[in-house]
Design an enzyme around this catalytic site. Structure first.
Site, PDB file in Angstrom:
ATOM      1  N   TRP B 335      -1.278   0.532  20.576  1.00  0.00           N
ATOM      2  CA  TRP B 335      -0.918   1.531  19.557  1.00  0.00           C
ATOM      3  C   TRP B 335      -0.787   0.858  18.188  1.00  0.00           C
ATOM      4  O   TRP B 335      -1.113   1.442  17.165  1.00  0.00           O
ATOM      5  CB  TRP B 335       0.409   2.197  19.958  1.00  0.00           C
ATOM      6  CG  TRP B 335       0.956   3.147  18.926  1.00  0.00           C
ATOM      7  CD1 TRP B 335       0.676   4.478  18.807  1.00  0.00           C
ATOM      8  CD2 TRP B 335       1.892   2.841  17.878  1.00  0.00           C
ATOM      9  NE1 TRP B 335       1.365   5.019  17.750  1.00  0.00           N
ATOM     10  CE2 TRP B 335       2.124   4.045  17.152  1.00  0.00           C
ATOM     11  CE3 TRP B 335       2.559   1.695  17.464  1.00  0.00           C
ATOM     12  CZ2 TRP B 335       2.979   4.111  16.068  1.00  0.00           C
ATOM     13  CZ3 TRP B 335       3.403   1.771  16.371  1.00  0.00           C
ATOM     14  CH2 TRP B 335       3.613   2.955  15.689  1.00  0.00           C
ATOM     15  N   HIS B 336      -0.308  -0.407  18.196  1.00  0.00           N
ATOM     16  CA  HIS B 336      -0.106  -1.097  16.926  1.00  0.00           C
ATOM     17  C   HIS B 336      -1.415  -1.430  16.235  1.00  0.00           C
ATOM     18  O   HIS B 336      -1.459  -1.579  15.017  1.00  0.00           O
ATOM     19  CB  HIS B 336       0.703  -2.384  17.141  1.00  0.00           C
ATOM     20  CG  HIS B 336       2.158  -2.117  17.337  1.00  0.00           C
ATOM     21  ND1 HIS B 336       2.674  -1.752  18.550  1.00  0.00           N
ATOM     22  CD2 HIS B 336       3.200  -2.152  16.479  1.00  0.00           C
ATOM     23  CE1 HIS B 336       3.973  -1.572  18.422  1.00  0.00           C
ATOM     24  NE2 HIS B 336       4.323  -1.801  17.183  1.00  0.00           N
ATOM     25  N   GLY B 337      -2.471  -1.595  16.993  1.00  0.00           N
ATOM     26  CA  GLY B 337      -3.740  -1.903  16.347  1.00  0.00           C
ATOM     27  C   GLY B 337      -4.796  -2.282  17.355  1.00  0.00           C
ATOM     28  O   GLY B 337      -4.489  -2.694  18.475  1.00  0.00           O
ATOM     29  N   PHE B 490      -0.565   0.422  10.944  1.00  0.00           N
ATOM     30  CA  PHE B 490      -0.594   0.973  12.300  1.00  0.00           C
ATOM     31  C   PHE B 490      -0.664   2.470  12.210  1.00  0.00           C
ATOM     32  O   PHE B 490      -0.787   3.230  12.945  1.00  0.00           O
ATOM     33  CB  PHE B 490       0.633   0.532  13.089  1.00  0.00           C
ATOM     34  CG  PHE B 490       0.849  -0.968  13.057  1.00  0.00           C
ATOM     35  CD1 PHE B 490      -0.247  -1.825  13.147  1.00  0.00           C
ATOM     36  CD2 PHE B 490       2.106  -1.522  12.915  1.00  0.00           C
ATOM     37  CE1 PHE B 490      -0.073  -3.203  13.102  1.00  0.00           C
ATOM     38  CE2 PHE B 490       2.299  -2.895  12.875  1.00  0.00           C
ATOM     39  CZ  PHE B 490       1.201  -3.730  12.960  1.00  0.00           C
TER      40      PHE B 490
END
Lengths: 330, 490
Positions: B335-337, B490
């Protein structure tokens, strides 16, 4: 309700007073601690306010990398070839074309015959690392950010010279702390009327070997990559256009870097840099002399992006002199 | 629009002034909605269409899910909402990553041509607002929430400017009732709430915001150059520099993100909206589970409620529980990247949680041991937990896997290059001082959790003096270029 508003007003006034007082304290401390004799704006004002004679002039523009070019040598070289020109090196540390725009009119007023502009990788470097950069979408729609910052309140050269440290107070604070714990004598600064915007020290004459270059603080700063849409590109084009409109010939050269820089440079950045340069060359119809990789084998380096002053490094100035001669003869 | 710019200061002053002048509650809400759209449009331009798409899609699907009695139909509508949101997120955030992996695999198989990357612009805040709208439709599907009464109201929930681009991730059931007049503790009326800027909210909101600015601009931005320097080229550095750089990054990312959250919470509070807290002294967590109760709380609770529990949580076998933890944290990392670094970070945290769960299952007496309730026991638990938390920050920050692996090995196996330690310390005195100062303040906020509230209750002259101290520290250490918030990417 009235009570709430009054109380809110008190809070608002308290916050605004706090901000104003804090700013005043900051300004007072900085002005008291650092008399601003090296302020670029002051130096620029003093330089452009002088009366220039009618002799022909050549001007070098760029950042600290261009400031290492010896203007006196160029002048003498041209004289040897029967061209009498005054050469001014108006490069200044950290210069970028967006800032250079502020003094463009004043530079044109000197009526130079030729402008030699040094550009390098740093000129088109991302201001922050792309991974943390906010990508802006290309758009034809109204852009409020652009409207407020460029159209409504354009960045103009301030009429009063702001203290250099007010733009970045952290530098001043660090210096105050450093000086407090470890007072050191300031190195003697050398100035030259034909290099008016940079005062240099004996440190710029020291040749460093590769391991010293790798340990130099400047090398520790990560190169953040080439931004092919950097605002400096447009600014540079504006500068060239304005010079050309005033019948001033412009040539560009790419500033030299030490091989360690190229080892760290990605293929993509190299390609992007070439694209930027070719784009400027073709669109503006200017000659660009790419000499940024010409001196990688030589022992002439002060750090990974700066040649030393004098000594063997004069070869770079010599090459620039030849370029200038070629341009004024053509 | 960045919080730490003059643009935002002007924006918030205008918003607060107009809200004060406008008396009609309907106009107030409409203005707040338009202001939020402007806030987003300011830096995202036409990408605002994605936000509008997400809003309209979930508003109508939410209503349809609520009205439909047929479970099968409800499910299909929910799948429509999930695929509409996750499809959008996946396309913009992960398509290039997927193409790059496919190309690598293709090269391995000697396929002649690479698929060109799409080079899409990542829409700011997309990870946050899609999660908010997903929680809305899922909650309606589960029967935990009644749909929003109007599109305008729902749009304000999705776009509310303080939390729009980087959270905290707000749930509809927490936010929507705040738009209505309160009848009792648990019930809201049908009339829209008049937005009044009250004195305590204004004072507390400004205090929270000033702490946010302080964390971001004093700590995070001043540690950033040192962190950039260490992680630009960590290969070849000795253990001490790596450890120092990792500690600095841990403080930087906390200051950056919790600073953002504080500014968001403070700005919302001034307008009378309560956003959930996002951080609760995470570096005093005594275990990995405790860490995730304190770090990015709105995301971890979202992952728990909408991913971990639907996967089965800890209701099935132990192996399933461990697997669920790994899956959730793997996806949390992603989800962060779109990068393997984040995946490793997620998997590391997933493993920590699974190991803790295994230990608790195998040695239940350990959890009840009195020693861990003592100050010394707590201190040891905190140190062990933070050792692993900071180890996981390395892949999160490193440029690539090679850098991450090298730095992690130096972090784990100390190389005792003692001669370098003194040089590193003497070259980075300011950074070390900053880190020390942060640890002291973090400790004070841990032992005195009501500090912010107490400061906002001070008499106005003392309160102003406190603000002046914070402002001066920010001013005197301002580098001149507002640094972006890390979580914006993000």
């Amino acid at each position: 309700m009235i009570k709430i508003v009054n109380e809110n007003l008190k809070i608002t006034i308290a916050v605004l007073s706090t901000l104003s007082i804090s700013y005043l304290v900051l300004v007072s401390v900085i002005i008291y601690q650092f008399p601003d004799e090296d302020n670029l704006c002051v130096l620029q004002t003093n330089f452009f306010e002088q009366d220039f004679d009618t002799s022909q002039k050549i001007i070098l523009l760029g950042s600290s990398q261009t400031a290492r070019i010896n203007q006196t040598y160029i002048s003498d070289y041209l004289l040897e070839h029967n061209f009498n020109y005054q050469v001014f090196n108006l490069a200044n540390p950290g210069d970028v074309s967006t800032e250079r725009l502020f003094t463009l009119d004043k530079t044109i007023s000197i009526k130079p015959s030729l402008v030699v502009y040094g550009v390098g990788y740093w000129d088109f470097e991302y201001s922050i690392i792309p991974r943390t950069a906010i990508q802006k979408p290309d758009t034809f729609l109204f852009e409020p950010q652009k409207f407020f910052h460029q159209d409504l309140f354009p960045k103009n050269q301030p009429t009063l010279c702001e203290h250099g440290f007010l733009n970045s107070p952290k530098g001043a604070t660090q210096k105050i702390i450093r000086d407090f714990f470890n007072p050191q004598e300031e190195p003697v600064k050398i100035s030259d009327p034909h290099l008016p915007f940079e005062k240099y020290t004996q440190g710029s004459f020291i040749i460093r070997n590769e391991s010293e270059i790798l340990e130099h603080p400047i090398f520790q700063v990560e190169f953040r990559g080439i931004n092919p849409e950097h605002e400096n590109i447009d600014a540079l084009k504006k500068i060239i256009t304005k010079f050309q409109e005033n019948d001033v010939k412009v040539v560009l050269f790419t500033t030299p870097y030490h091989p360690t820089f190229f080892k760290e440079l990605s293929e993509r950045d190299e390609k992007d840099f070439q694209k930027v340069i070719e784009n400027i060359q073709n669109e503006m119809n200017v000659n660009v002399y790419q000499i940024h990789k010409e001196y990688t084998e030589l022992d002439i380096w002060n750090d990974y992006a700066h040649i030393v002053r004098g000594g063997e490094a004069i070869i770079v100035t010599k090459d620039i002199s030849e370029i200038i001669l070629k341009e004024i003869e053509s | 629009m960045l919080f730490n710019t003059i643009d935002f200061i002007i924006f918030i002053i205008v918003v607060l002034s107009v809200i004060t002048v406008l008396r009609n509650r309907r106009y107030q809400h409409l203005f707040l909605l338009l202001a939020s759209y402007f806030f987003f449009y300011f830096s995202s331009n036409y990408l605002i269409l994605l936000l509008i798409y997400s809003t309209i899609l979930d508003f109508y699907l939410g209503n349809l899910i609520w009205k439909t009695k047929n479970i099968k139909k409800k499910k299909i509508l929910l799948i429509g909402s999930l695929s509409g949101n996750l499809g959008l997120l996946g396309f913009f955030k992960y398509s290039d990553f997927a193409i790059a992996q496919f190309n690598i695999f293709g090269n391995y198989l000697d396929l002649s041509q690479d698929i060109p990357l799409l080079n899409l612009v990542l829409p700011i805040g997309i990870s946050f607002y899609t999660f908010q709208t997903i929680s809305y439709t899922v909650d309606i599907y589960r029967g935990h929430l009644t749909p929003s009464k109007s599109l305008k109201e729902f749009a304000l929930f999705v776009t509310f400017f303080p939390q729009l681009v980087a959270g905290p991730i707000v749930r509809a059931k927490d936010f929507l009732p705040q738009l209505r007049e309160k009848i009792s503790e648990i019930e809201s009326g049908t009339r829209l709430r008049q937005i009044i800027i009250t004195n305590p909210n204004l004072k507390l909101g400004i205090t929270i915001m000033s702490f946010g600015f302080f964390k971001k601009m004093f700590f995070a931005d001043n540690l950033a150059p040192f962190v950039d320097e260490i992680f630009a080229n960590p290969v070849g550095l000795e253990s001490f520099s790596i450890i120092l750089g990792t500690l600095a990054f841990g403080i930087q990312i906390y200051g950056d993100f919790s600073g953002y959250s504080d500014i968001a919470i403070g700005a919302a509070l001034i307008l009378g909206f309560k956003l959930p807290i996002n951080f609760n002294k995470p570096y005093f967590a005594t275990s990995p589970i405790d860490f995730w109760r304190r770090w990015h709380i709105s995301l971890s609770s979202w992952l728990r409620d909408y991913l971990y529990i639907p996967l089965g949580g800890n209701r099935k076998s132990k192996i399933n529980t461990y697997l669920n933890l790994l899956i959730v944290m793997f996806l949390g990392g992603l989800w962060h990247g779109a990068s393997w670094n984040f995946v490793i970070w997620g998997i590391l945290h997933g493993s920590y949680l699974a190991i803790q769960k295994t230990m608790e299952d195998k040695f239940p007496a350990l959890k009840r041991m009195k020693f861990f309730k003592t100050k010394l026991g707590m201190a040891i638990s905190i140190l062990i937990t933070q050792y692993f938390v900071f180890l996981a920050w390395i892949p999160f920050r490193a440029k690539d896997l090679d850098d991450a692996l090298y730095a992690m090995s130096k972090f784990v196996f100390f190389d005792f290059q003692t001669s370098e330690i003194i040089t590193t310390i003497s070259n980075n005195k300011l950074v070390i001082l900053l880190m020390g100062f942060f640890i002291i303040l973090h400790f004070i906020s841990y032992i005195k959790p009501n500090t912010i509230k107490n400061i906002s209750n001070l008499k106005i002259k003392y309160w102003a003096l406190f603000l002046a101290c914070i402002t001066m520290l920010i001013f005197f250490f301002y580098s001149g270029d507002p640094e972006r918030f890390i979580y914006f990417q993000f």
